[in-house]
Design a protein around this motif. Structure first.
Motif, PDB file in Angstrom:
ATOM      1  N   PRO A  71      75.153  70.019  16.086  1.00 67.20           N
ATOM      2  CA  PRO A  71      75.643  71.294  15.527  1.00 67.20           C
ATOM      3  C   PRO A  71      77.097  71.580  15.941  1.00 67.20           C
ATOM      4  CG  PRO A  71      74.106  71.690  17.326  1.00 67.20           C
ATOM      5  CD  PRO A  71      74.041  70.229  17.042  1.00 67.20           C
ATOM      6  N   ASN A  72      77.878  72.100  15.002  1.00 68.72           N
ATOM      7  CA  ASN A  72      79.285  72.469  15.241  1.00 68.72           C
ATOM      8  C   ASN A  72      80.194  71.277  15.553  1.00 68.72           C
ATOM      9  OD1 ASN A  72      79.390  75.301  14.809  1.00 68.72           O
ATOM     10  ND2 ASN A  72      78.299  75.606  16.738  1.00 68.72           N
ATOM     11  N   ILE A  73      79.697  70.061  15.292  1.00 67.60           N
ATOM     12  CA  ILE A  73      80.511  68.859  15.470  1.00 67.60           C
ATOM     13  C   ILE A  73      80.713  68.235  14.094  1.00 67.60           C
ATOM     14  CG2 ILE A  73      80.735  66.642  16.642  1.00 67.60           C
ATOM     15  CD1 ILE A  73      80.689  69.077  18.501  1.00 67.60           C
ATOM     16  N   TYR A  74      81.956  67.835  13.790  1.00 68.68           N
ATOM     17  CA  TYR A  74      82.283  67.399  12.436  1.00 68.68           C
ATOM     18  C   TYR A  74      82.835  65.965  12.426  1.00 68.68           C
ATOM     19  CZ  TYR A  74      81.944  72.444  11.846  1.00 68.68           C
ATOM     20  OH  TYR A  74      81.506  73.745  11.874  1.00 68.68           O
ATOM     21  N   PRO A  75      82.674  65.286  11.295  1.00 70.22           N
ATOM     22  CA  PRO A  75      83.181  63.918  11.206  1.00 70.22           C
ATOM     23  C   PRO A  75      84.708  63.883  11.134  1.00 70.22           C
ATOM     24  CG  PRO A  75      82.374  64.632   9.072  1.00 70.22           C
ATOM     25  CD  PRO A  75      82.016  65.719  10.039  1.00 70.22           C
ATOM     26  N   ARG A 123      85.327  55.241  26.103  1.00 69.48           N
ATOM     27  CA  ARG A 123      85.701  53.929  25.551  1.00 69.48           C
ATOM     28  C   ARG A 123      87.224  53.687  25.563  1.00 69.48           C
ATOM     29  NH1 ARG A 123      81.930  53.137  20.110  1.00 69.48           N
ATOM     30  NH2 ARG A 123      79.895  53.439  21.126  1.00 69.48           N
ATOM     31  N   LYS A 124      87.988  54.775  25.650  1.00 63.07           N
ATOM     32  CA  LYS A 124      89.454  54.694  25.664  1.00 63.07           C
ATOM     33  C   LYS A 124      90.005  53.994  24.415  1.00 63.07           C
ATOM     34  CE  LYS A 124      89.696  54.457  30.723  1.00 63.07           C
ATOM     35  NZ  LYS A 124      90.224  53.708  31.897  1.00 63.07           N
ATOM     36  N   GLN A 125      89.416  54.333  23.264  1.00 63.34           N
ATOM     37  CA  GLN A 125      89.881  53.710  22.023  1.00 63.34           C
ATOM     38  C   GLN A 125      89.705  54.653  20.839  1.00 63.34           C
ATOM     39  OE1 GLN A 125      87.183  50.316  22.006  1.00 63.34           O
ATOM     40  NE2 GLN A 125      85.909  51.276  20.428  1.00 63.34           N
ATOM     41  N   LEU A 126      90.470  54.373  19.768  1.00 67.15           N
ATOM     42  CA  LEU A 126      90.401  55.173  18.549  1.00 67.15           C
ATOM     43  C   LEU A 126      89.082  54.879  17.828  1.00 67.15           C
ATOM     44  CD1 LEU A 126      93.259  55.774  16.037  1.00 67.15           C
ATOM     45  CD2 LEU A 126      91.034  55.018  15.194  1.00 67.15           C
ATOM     46  N   ILE A 127      88.368  55.942  17.383  1.00 64.17           N
ATOM     47  CA  ILE A 127      87.066  55.772  16.726  1.00 64.17           C
ATOM     48  C   ILE A 127      86.970  56.715  15.523  1.00 64.17           C
ATOM     49  CG2 ILE A 127      84.553  55.931  16.994  1.00 64.17           C
ATOM     50  CD1 ILE A 127      84.905  55.456  19.975  1.00 64.17           C
ATOM     51  N   TYR A 128      86.392  56.197  14.422  1.00 58.15           N
ATOM     52  CA  TYR A 128      86.106  57.004  13.230  1.00 58.15           C
ATOM     53  C   TYR A 128      84.627  57.413  13.269  1.00 58.15           C
ATOM     54  CZ  TYR A 128      90.523  55.742  10.973  1.00 58.15           C
ATOM     55  OH  TYR A 128      91.853  55.593  10.655  1.00 58.15           O
ATOM     56  N   TRP A 129      84.365  58.655  12.874  1.00 59.37           N
ATOM     57  CA  TRP A 129      82.998  59.162  12.819  1.00 59.37           C
ATOM     58  C   TRP A 129      82.701  59.649  11.405  1.00 59.37           C
ATOM     59  CZ3 TRP A 129      80.864  57.821  17.222  1.00 59.37           C
ATOM     60  CH2 TRP A 129      81.629  57.813  18.392  1.00 59.37           C
ATOM     61  N   GLY A 130      81.579  59.195  10.832  1.00 61.46           N
ATOM     62  CA  GLY A 130      81.175  59.624   9.489  1.00 61.46           C
ATOM     63  C   GLY A 130      80.141  60.736   9.536  1.00 61.46           C
ATOM     64  N   GLU A 131      79.696  61.161   8.356  1.00 60.97           N
ATOM     65  CA  GLU A 131      78.688  62.233   8.262  1.00 60.97           C
ATOM     66  C   GLU A 131      77.407  61.852   8.992  1.00 60.97           C
ATOM     67  OE1 GLU A 131      78.902  65.145   7.059  1.00 60.97           O
ATOM     68  OE2 GLU A 131      80.723  65.141   5.841  1.00 60.97           O
ATOM     69  N   GLU A 132      77.032  60.588   8.925  1.00 65.87           N
ATOM     70  CA  GLU A 132      75.778  60.150   9.536  1.00 65.87           C
ATOM     71  C   GLU A 132      75.782  60.311  11.060  1.00 65.87           C
ATOM     72  OE1 GLU A 132      78.495  56.529   9.281  1.00 65.87           O
ATOM     73  OE2 GLU A 132      78.026  58.310   8.079  1.00 65.87           O
ATOM     74  N   HIS A 133      76.990  60.350  11.672  1.00 70.68           N
ATOM     75  CA  HIS A 133      77.054  60.430  13.139  1.00 70.68           C
ATOM     76  C   HIS A 133      76.898  61.864  13.656  1.00 70.68           C
ATOM     77  CE1 HIS A 133      79.380  56.643  12.304  1.00 70.68           C
ATOM     78  NE2 HIS A 133      78.527  56.206  13.240  1.00 70.68           N
ATOM     79  N   VAL A 134      77.042  62.852  12.773  1.00 68.48           N
ATOM     80  CA  VAL A 134      77.052  64.245  13.236  1.00 68.48           C
ATOM     81  C   VAL A 134      75.887  65.060  12.693  1.00 68.48           C
ATOM     82  CG1 VAL A 134      79.575  64.228  13.458  1.00 68.48           C
ATOM     83  CG2 VAL A 134      78.521  64.999  11.323  1.00 68.48           C
ATOM     84  N   GLN A 135      74.937  64.371  12.035  1.00 70.56           N
ATOM     85  CA  GLN A 135      73.815  65.088  11.424  1.00 70.56           C
ATOM     86  C   GLN A 135      73.032  65.916  12.430  1.00 70.56           C
ATOM     87  OE1 GLN A 135      71.480  62.167   9.376  1.00 70.56           O
ATOM     88  NE2 GLN A 135      72.902  62.012   7.624  1.00 70.56           N
TER      89      GLN A 135
END
Length: 415
Positions: free
Chosen positions: A68-72, A53-65
């Motif tokens: 594994p081994n990936i964090y918000p 996407r070439k853009q800044l993105i925020y990831w919350g807990e719901e995106h990494v449920q």
């Protein structure tokens, strides 16, 4: 490639500074820099999304449920020269606010700046190697395969942006190996660092035209093919280059406690001309090292250098013949003193009074020495032709030119 070289170090250092774990991925989403080494090589789907996407993105807990081994956290693309090299993520920064934006932008900009610097260094290194290769081609092209080599070198030069038909003069900068090693030890620098810094200094002082070709010839020598303007006379060029050389040597002395001997060929055009100018600069350097010319600037067209070159290039058979005929002088116990006396005598135009004053001896002592030479050689030291023959043989035998400093040989009385 550049990002992979620095990613782990940047991740560890940045984590210590900001207090949050930092992850860096390549352009395919694989982690190449992490605060926890166990996560190296893991595929991070979220960072890949940032890359695409070439853009800044925020990831919350719901995106990494389900990852594994990936964090918000927050992540941004790493872009250098409009190309996305990977992504940078700060784990735990999930709240979108001004402080978090500044954090991620600061780290992103820092990484991009390092990549820019590394890329520039890499490009400069490739350019230097390409120019060194061009110089190698210029100086070693095969005269037996003349036409093909000239076309090949011409094309290679054009690829690098050089018009090799222009008039140029070769300069050889010779820095003493022992002095380089001493400087390296005193300044705790590697040999490569010293050579790189010397090259940068040479380019700074001598490169005044983008057609000037500058490269390293060997361990202690650098070559410069200076472009000469059409309207510039050889005298104007010599005056200008002398001033540049003096400034360069002053810089070398102040920064590294070094000095360089510099020889200058003759102006010539084309590829063959550049090679000939280099060969003549090499001859001038060899001849200049045998003289007492100061400062150590050796012009191929200087008459004193020309005479030394002539001595070097006369057939060995000529010297063997004369050495045989003059063996009584050459093997004499006081040869060094007699040779010094004669060379100074020649340098002062066979003038007895001037020679005696220069040698700090009585005029009668000088006459005695010259008579001794005549006795040993059967040559008349008042005859120019006889003196010329003896002069050439003595210079060849001693491997020095007529000295201005008579301390080259110990002064001994032969009376």
């Amino acid at each position: 490639m550049i990002l992979e070289q620095i990613a782990q170090t940047v991740s560890e250092d940045t984590t210590k500074i900001i207090g949050y774990p930092v992850s860096i991925s390549d352009s395919n989403g694989y982690l190449i820099g992490v605060s926890d080494p166990k996560r190296l090589g893991i595929f991070d789907k979220l960072l890949l999304t940032v890359v695409k996407r070439k853009q800044l993105i925020y990831w919350g807990e719901e995106h990494v449920q389900n990852l594994p081994n990936i964090y918000p956290g927050v992540a941004a693309p790493i872009i250098v020269n409009e190309k996305v090299l990977g992504a940078i993520g700060i784990i735990g920064k999930i709240k979108k606010n001004e402080e978090t934006d500044k954090y991620i932008q600061l780290v992103k900009n820092h990484i991009e700046m390092i990549c820019h610097g590394s890329l520039k260094k890499e490009m400069n290194s490739l350019e230097v190697k390409a120019i060194d290769t061009l110089i190698h081609y210029l100086l070693h092209f095969d005269s037996n395969n003349h036409e093909y080599d000239l076309k090949h070198i011409t094309r290679y030069g054009e690829m690098l942006g050089y018009d090799l038909t222009r008039k140029r003069v070769c300069l050889i900068i010779d820095v003493d190996t022992l002095a380089i090693n001493a400087t390296r030890q005193n300044n705790s620098l590697s040999l490569q660092q010293i050579q790189q810094e010397l090259m940068e200094s040479i380019r700074y002082f001598f490169m005044s035209n983008n057609q000037d070709v500058i490269g390293q010839l060997n361990f202690e020598q650098f070559g410069i093919f200076k472009t000469i303007k059409q309207e510039e006379t050889e005298f104007d060029f010599a005056k200008k280059i002398k001033s540049t050389i003096e400034k360069f040597n002053q810089h070398l002395y102040q920064k590294y406690n070094l000095s360089a001997a510099i020889s200058i060929g003759d102006p010539r055009s084309g590829i063959i001309g550049m090679k000939q100018s280099y060969q003549n600069a090499s001859k001038a350097l060899l001849a200049g090292k045998k003289t007492n010319i100061a400062p150590k600037i050796y012009y191929y067209n200087n008459w004193e250098i020309t005479l030394e070159i002539l001595t070097n290039e006369l057939p060995s058979a000529f010297f063997n013949h004369l050495t045989h005929d003059l063996h009584l002088l050459i093997t004499h116990d006081n040869f060094s003193t007699l040779a010094t006396t004669f060379l100074v005598y020649c340098k002062h135009n066979m003038n007895l009074s001037k020679t005696a004053r220069k040698l700090y001896i009585h005029r009668n002592s000088l006459i005695y020495r010259l008579e001794k030479i005549k006795e040993l050689t059967s040559l008349d030291t008042s005859n120019f032709e006889h003196c010329l023959l003896l002069y050439l043989v003595i210079k060849q035998h001693l491997n020095v030119s007529s000295p201005t400093n008579t301390d080259i040989f110990p002064e001994r009385s032969i009376l």
